[in-house]
Design an enzyme around this catalytic site. Structure first.
Site, PDB file in Angstrom:
ATOM      1  N   ASP A  36      31.006  67.971  24.049  1.00  0.00           N
ATOM      2  CA  ASP A  36      30.021  68.029  23.315  1.00  0.00           C
ATOM      3  C   ASP A  36      28.573  67.800  23.826  1.00  0.00           C
ATOM      4  O   ASP A  36      27.496  68.467  23.351  1.00  0.00           O
ATOM      5  CB  ASP A  36      29.921  67.160  22.082  1.00  0.00           C
ATOM      6  CG  ASP A  36      31.026  67.399  20.769  1.00  0.00           C
ATOM      7  OD1 ASP A  36      30.933  66.489  19.890  1.00  0.00           O
ATOM      8  OD2 ASP A  36      31.383  68.470  20.982  1.00  0.00           O
TER       9      ASP A  36
ATOM     10  N   ASP B  21      21.647  54.126  35.102  1.00  0.00           N
ATOM     11  CA  ASP B  21      20.977  53.832  36.543  1.00  0.00           C
ATOM     12  C   ASP B  21      20.355  52.490  36.433  1.00  0.00           C
ATOM     13  O   ASP B  21      19.106  52.333  36.075  1.00  0.00           O
ATOM     14  CB  ASP B  21      20.074  54.813  36.657  1.00  0.00           C
ATOM     15  CG  ASP B  21      19.438  54.782  38.313  1.00  0.00           C
ATOM     16  OD1 ASP B  21      18.610  55.594  38.644  1.00  0.00           O
ATOM     17  OD2 ASP B  21      19.720  53.886  38.924  1.00  0.00           O
TER      18      ASP B  21
ATOM     19  N   HIS C 221      42.544  62.718  16.985  1.00  0.00           N
ATOM     20  CA  HIS C 221      41.509  63.109  18.250  1.00  0.00           C
ATOM     21  C   HIS C 221      40.963  62.140  18.850  1.00  0.00           C
ATOM     22  O   HIS C 221      40.956  60.875  18.063  1.00  0.00           O
ATOM     23  CB  HIS C 221      40.355  64.219  17.528  1.00  0.00           C
ATOM     24  CG  HIS C 221      39.533  63.758  16.464  1.00  0.00           C
ATOM     25  ND1 HIS C 221      40.099  63.588  15.388  1.00  0.00           N
ATOM     26  CD2 HIS C 221      38.656  63.344  16.725  1.00  0.00           C
ATOM     27  CE1 HIS C 221      38.942  63.293  14.678  1.00  0.00           C
ATOM     28  NE2 HIS C 221      37.899  62.877  15.229  1.00  0.00           N
TER      29      HIS C 221
ATOM     30  N   GLY D  39      28.274  68.731  27.651  1.00  0.00           N
ATOM     31  CA  GLY D  39      28.091  69.712  28.595  1.00  0.00           C
ATOM     32  C   GLY D  39      28.187  71.422  28.012  1.00  0.00           C
ATOM     33  O   GLY D  39      27.863  72.269  28.578  1.00  0.00           O
TER      34      GLY D  39
ATOM     35  N   GLY E   9      21.151  67.371  22.707  1.00  0.00           N
ATOM     36  CA  GLY E   9      19.948  67.584  22.276  1.00  0.00           C
ATOM     37  C   GLY E   9      19.740  68.942  21.508  1.00  0.00           C
ATOM     38  O   GLY E   9      18.743  69.080  20.576  1.00  0.00           O
TER      39      GLY E   9
ATOM     40  N   PHE F 256      36.496  69.679  23.342  1.00  0.00           N
ATOM     41  CA  PHE F 256      35.311  70.040  23.291  1.00  0.00           C
ATOM     42  C   PHE F 256      34.511  68.847  24.309  1.00  0.00           C
ATOM     43  O   PHE F 256      34.958  67.718  24.365  1.00  0.00           O
ATOM     44  CB  PHE F 256      34.604  69.743  21.847  1.00  0.00           C
ATOM     45  CG  PHE F 256      35.092  70.540  21.003  1.00  0.00           C
ATOM     46  CD1 PHE F 256      36.027  69.938  20.083  1.00  0.00           C
ATOM     47  CD2 PHE F 256      35.017  71.848  20.764  1.00  0.00           C
ATOM     48  CE1 PHE F 256      36.635  70.696  19.088  1.00  0.00           C
ATOM     49  CE2 PHE F 256      35.678  72.658  19.883  1.00  0.00           C
ATOM     50  CZ  PHE F 256      36.422  71.919  19.128  1.00  0.00           C
TER      51      PHE F 256
ATOM     52  N   ASN G 141      30.848  69.668  13.012  1.00  0.00           N
ATOM     53  CA  ASN G 141      31.055  68.777  11.972  1.00  0.00           C
ATOM     54  C   ASN G 141      30.778  67.385  11.839  1.00  0.00           C
ATOM     55  O   ASN G 141      30.627  66.587  11.089  1.00  0.00           O
ATOM     56  CB  ASN G 141      32.520  69.079  11.544  1.00  0.00           C
ATOM     57  CG  ASN G 141      33.412  68.603  12.764  1.00  0.00           C
ATOM     58  OD1 ASN G 141      33.277  69.208  13.866  1.00  0.00           O
ATOM     59  ND2 ASN G 141      34.280  67.598  12.922  1.00  0.00           N
ATOM     60  N   TYR G 142      30.572  66.818  13.135  1.00  0.00           N
ATOM     61  CA  TYR G 142      30.532  65.374  13.516  1.00  0.00           C
ATOM     62  C   TYR G 142      28.912  65.291  13.541  1.00  0.00           C
ATOM     63  O   TYR G 142      28.192  65.919  14.263  1.00  0.00           O
ATOM     64  CB  TYR G 142      30.987  65.017  14.700  1.00  0.00           C
ATOM     65  CG  TYR G 142      32.321  64.275  14.554  1.00  0.00           C
ATOM     66  CD1 TYR G 142      33.544  64.637  14.708  1.00  0.00           C
ATOM     67  CD2 TYR G 142      32.173  63.040  14.214  1.00  0.00           C
ATOM     68  CE1 TYR G 142      34.797  64.325  14.603  1.00  0.00           C
ATOM     69  CE2 TYR G 142      33.404  62.274  13.784  1.00  0.00           C
ATOM     70  CZ  TYR G 142      34.620  62.692  14.059  1.00  0.00           C
ATOM     71  OH  TYR G 142      35.729  62.198  13.830  1.00  0.00           O
ATOM     72  N   ASP G 143      28.278  64.013  13.121  1.00  0.00           N
ATOM     73  CA  ASP G 143      26.984  63.421  13.116  1.00  0.00           C
ATOM     74  C   ASP G 143      27.320  62.364  14.061  1.00  0.00           C
ATOM     75  O   ASP G 143      28.035  61.471  13.580  1.00  0.00           O
ATOM     76  CB  ASP G 143      26.342  63.100  11.920  1.00  0.00           C
ATOM     77  CG  ASP G 143      26.066  64.216  10.933  1.00  0.00           C
ATOM     78  OD1 ASP G 143      27.217  65.087  10.566  1.00  0.00           O
ATOM     79  OD2 ASP G 143      24.912  64.629  10.644  1.00  0.00           O
TER      80      ASP G 143
END
Lengths: 573, 573
Positions: free
Chosen positions: B286, B439, B430, B288, B293, B284, B373-375
């Site tokens: 996450d 920047d 994983h 792109g 957001g 994944f 599933n992930y936070d």
């Protein structure tokens, strides 16, 4: 000079207010994200333009089109007179199955640029198309049959979208793979995957283009998976540690399983890197020569430790042999740093949203040792999870060398063994090697040391995926093999396990040693006298069998020691 | 099973009370440190024994003589019936210039063992002998002359003891080197060393055995060194961030110097390591593919962020192009974790003790993104020192695979690409590769990337000290050279500097990039399709020249991307 943090603050201010972009007199920052009004403007401009005839039309990204950085910097230097960089939005849309980048001039309400993306790759998924794609299996005959064949009820099936990636395909639809789960008996449906069933959806046509029920696999049980049944330990505000501290405190309950018999700082080697006559020998053993306990500083309440800390006195023997008291030599407190121990928000079950958040409260035991100029803040932190963190904060005063130099330019060509901090003042290069002795007894005194390496494997047959990593575990047999140079042998976990214990499903029981920052081994030559005395410092981790006499890695008689009683020597025996 | 934390707590309890060791019915732990009474007993027993005739008699260490570990474990398992391990003390003394190890039986008040230490090395220094040694120069003619020759006043001279180490000497007195400082105009005497003057003291004779005034070096000025003149920023209790948050808050003042123009998460690559048909493509992006957001979760007050946090809403554009509000999408709060920003206790100036402690308060900006599933708890933390910390907490739910296996023993010989967490449930291996785009504009937009390597050097001539390390700085010229594999090329600091700026004494101005934990590069083969798409993940740090179009390291069109628009490719251009 212009403010940088003020940028952030303006950003924060504006997010909580709706400000129409046409007013140039509002206090705004060129990098502010689009306001909801501006987003609405973009939507209106594009859907009333000729692009609207290209259906279906979906918005995959709408955000600020980055203004020219020089224009932004110019405005930041001179906000009253430099022009405010014009606000533009970038929208990435799909129009008639073609990706387009559309830039909208927000002040004018017009399209400034519109071009098709002709390269590889597709824009971000939208939430709506994932929801729509996930609904398709619910009305798809073969899928319904698969669900029923497994004895499951369609009403409890929940699906999620999984990005398809790219595996060398030449021609590719914009697709999404749908995998489904069973939300019966638990909201934690991720624990109950309906393994072996894949639905492929073409996102632009919004139809199922592929389906495979490859294998039936037992569905994991629901029991023990629902996180909502665990009572949060800190539903109320966290309580402080009471002075006169009792064992029955609700926060501090006896740990039921052994983890560590004893842990302490075994040596603290601090070599300086200047070879002058007055500096070459500055190779301190702050523990064995000076004594971390002897130099413990009384802690200042509310400053060294927070207001809810309990303090304890300590004693050492002075030269006369008589006890000397150190007041408030260590403190214990519950730490709440505003962090989260565990959380999850579940939006995957249609029409329901669950959120569970557990704040993190830990127990900290702290002392401070001021060995001359340096103050060492030595913490042991205990987590609800059972993890133990050791931390040392280095603060206080640097050891500096006086010099005739008053400016760095004067030092060209001369290695001053440090940095010219101020006129006539060199901060001399040095290291701190803090060695912890941890007598781990994980679930009991018989433990083994396992190195779990992550190794790359090639996939045997021709296949879309060519590689993966797996874990190769090796129990270390001898102490010599157990000397570890962190990271040098490739990525690996260091684990202390109890070889005689297993979990209910047969896994090892152990504690992982996790290094965080602070890596490093001594750079002194092996034949350098100070290095002979701390030969162990060429490896970051040593694992040895329990030996009651092996406590002080630099030797018990560290003062003017000659290296024959250090950890490196013990391991050769 | 026996409690381990209860051990610690009993320890804490007892430290705050005097308990006579003769009472076996008190609730004690065998590893409790010696009480003041027990220390007094040791002093009495030894100084009334025949050892007392061996003068001078000094105590260099008095502590618990470790009881047998098996006896301790036996008692811990069965405190009511197993024998309480006898309490013994170990005293390391010097008696008639000989080091001796004396073990005292505390219950009986007798010496259980007494043996001379005949090996190399000496015991820890005592505070008293250091104080006595430091007083000797004050009455030593040549030293007084050296001080006066430098125009200094003896009353302001302060001395400290520096351990002599060992540099191959065959016969060696137990010595200490005394170096002196000037405490005039400041209490921070460490900043005003009287360089070039060395006093050697024989600790057993307590006489000066060596003296050298080798060179006169300018004494650094006192101005700007006294830390007591700085007002602590948090003398009062730290204040919270008010909601409706204003720029003029006393805690949050505009930063006067630029550091970073913009920072954000550029991609978040999460590849799974199972090659089954339903898993091989789970690689994944996450950011792109899904959008950090888009998946932001509303924060829960007092749980996701502490009670003093301010919350701010955010907006993104939905598929229709219309704005969608996310309530409480991020929070801002002042964090006080009970830690210390800076402290020092000064005991080196006779008859005076100074303590200065400044608690650490930082500013945290936080959001949470729940991508399935992930936070991800994403923090930016700003320190008073000017340091910026980025942190990502991984929590939520694991992605698991259903399996027929119900016990790990059934999986022998089969690589299940993960761990059997529960019956029928595999937690699949994983990675998460979180790439930040920073920047940096340190003191302005023209910056350079410098690698500061620590290199071992040999001392040129025959000398007691043979090696040291120094710093070799190299400004990186090309982007290809600026790809960094942390740690592989030896210890080094990565610094972003402003080549056009200097400090008052001529040093570079810059920011150091400090990695803490979380290291790692992708282990996938270079020719594996997912790896082609994230080719940049073979290096942990990339430094590139500013290019407005180079924002998303995995490419702007990450969904089904083919790798031709990723950071690794840009750097080749």
């Amino acid at each position: 000079m212009y403010p940088t943090f003020k940028t952030l603050l303006l950003l924060l201010l504006l997010l909580s207010h709706s400000i129409t972009p046409t007013s140039a007199t509002h206090h705004r920052h060129p990098l502010d994200p689009l306001t909801p009004s501006e987003i609405s403007t973009v939507q209106r401009v594009i859907s009333t333009s000729s692009l609207a005839s290209l259906k279906p039309l979906t918005f995959h990204y709408v955000g600020l089109d980055d203004p020219d950085k020089p224009a932004v910097l110019a405005w930041l230097s001179n906000p009253t007179s430099a022009p405010f960089p014009p606000r533009r939005a970038l929208a990435i849309i799909r129009a008639a199955r073609q990706t387009r980048e559309v830039v909208v001039d927000l002040a004018r309400g017009t399209i400034a640029r519109d071009r098709a993306h002709i390269g590889h790759g597709n824009p971000m998924l939208t939430l709506e198309e994932q929801t729509a794609a996930c609904a398709l299996p619910m009305k798809y005959g073969p899928f319904i049959a698969s669900v029923r064949a497994r004895g499951l009820k369609m009403e409890r099936v929940v699906c999620e979208g999984f990005s398809v990636g790219w595996f060398g395909e030449k021609e590719e639809r914009r697709s999404l793979k749908i995998l489904c789960f069973y939300a019966e008996g638990t909201v934690n449906f991720f624990m109950r995957p309906i393994e072996g069933v894949t639905v492929v959806v073409d996102l632009d046509e919004m139809v199922i283009t592929g389906y495979r029920d490859r294998v039936v696999v037992p569905l994991p049980k629901a029991g023990g998976t629902d996180y909502r049944t665990m009572k949060p330990k800190t539903k109320e505000k966290h309580s402080g540690v009471r002075k006169g501290f009792i064992v029955e405190g609700h926060m501090i309950s006896p740990h039921r399983r052994p983890v560590m018999y004893r842990g302490f700082i075994s040596e603290l080697f601090v070599p300086y890197m200047d070879t002058a006559k007055e500096w070459y020998y500055r190779t301190f053993f702050d523990e064995g020569e000076y004594g971390i306990g002897l130099y413990a500083s009384p802690l200042v309440p509310t400053k060294d430790c927070p207001a809810n800390a309990g303090f304890f006195d300590g004693y050492y023997a002075g030269q006369s042999g008589r006890p000397v008291k150190v007041e408030r030599v260590f403190c214990v407190f519950e730490r709440y740093a505003g962090d989260v121990s565990w959380r999850h928000t579940e939006t995957g079950i249609p029409n329901r949203v669950f959120t569970e958040v557990r704040p993190e409260v830990t127990l900290v035991v702290r002392m401070v040792s001021t060995v001359g100029n340096y103050d060492y803040i030595i913490d042991w932190e205990f987590m609800h999870s059972g993890s133990i963190k050791v931390k040392v904060g280095l603060t206080g005063i640097l050891e500096v060398k006086a010099t005739p130099y008053t400016h760095a330019d004067q030092t060209t060509g001369d290695d001053i063994h440090g940095t010219l901090l101020a006129e006539n003042t060199i901060g001399v290069y040095h290291d701190h090697f803090i060695t912890y002795h941890l007598d781990l007894d994980v679930d009991g005194p018989e433990n083994s040391f396992v190195v779990s390496k992550m190794e790359t494997m090639r996939v045997a047959r021709a296949y879309p995926r060519k590689s993966y990593w797996t874990v190769v575990r090796e129990t270390v047999k001898t102490e010599l093999d157990a000397r570890v140079l962190l990271g040098r042998a490739g990525p690996a976990d260091l684990v202390v396990v109890n070889p005689n214990k297993r979990t209910a499903v047969g896994n090892q029981v152990g504690y992982r040693l996790i290094p965080e920052g602070g890596r490093g081994t001594s750079l002194l030559s092996d034949d350098d006298y100070p290095q002979i005395r701390v030969a162990y410092s060429k490896n970051e981790v040593w694992v040895t069998a329990y030996n009651a006499s092996e406590k002080w890695v630099g030797g018990l008689y560290a003062y003017q020691s000659q290296g024959d009683d250090n950890l490196a020597v013990w391991s050769l025996r």
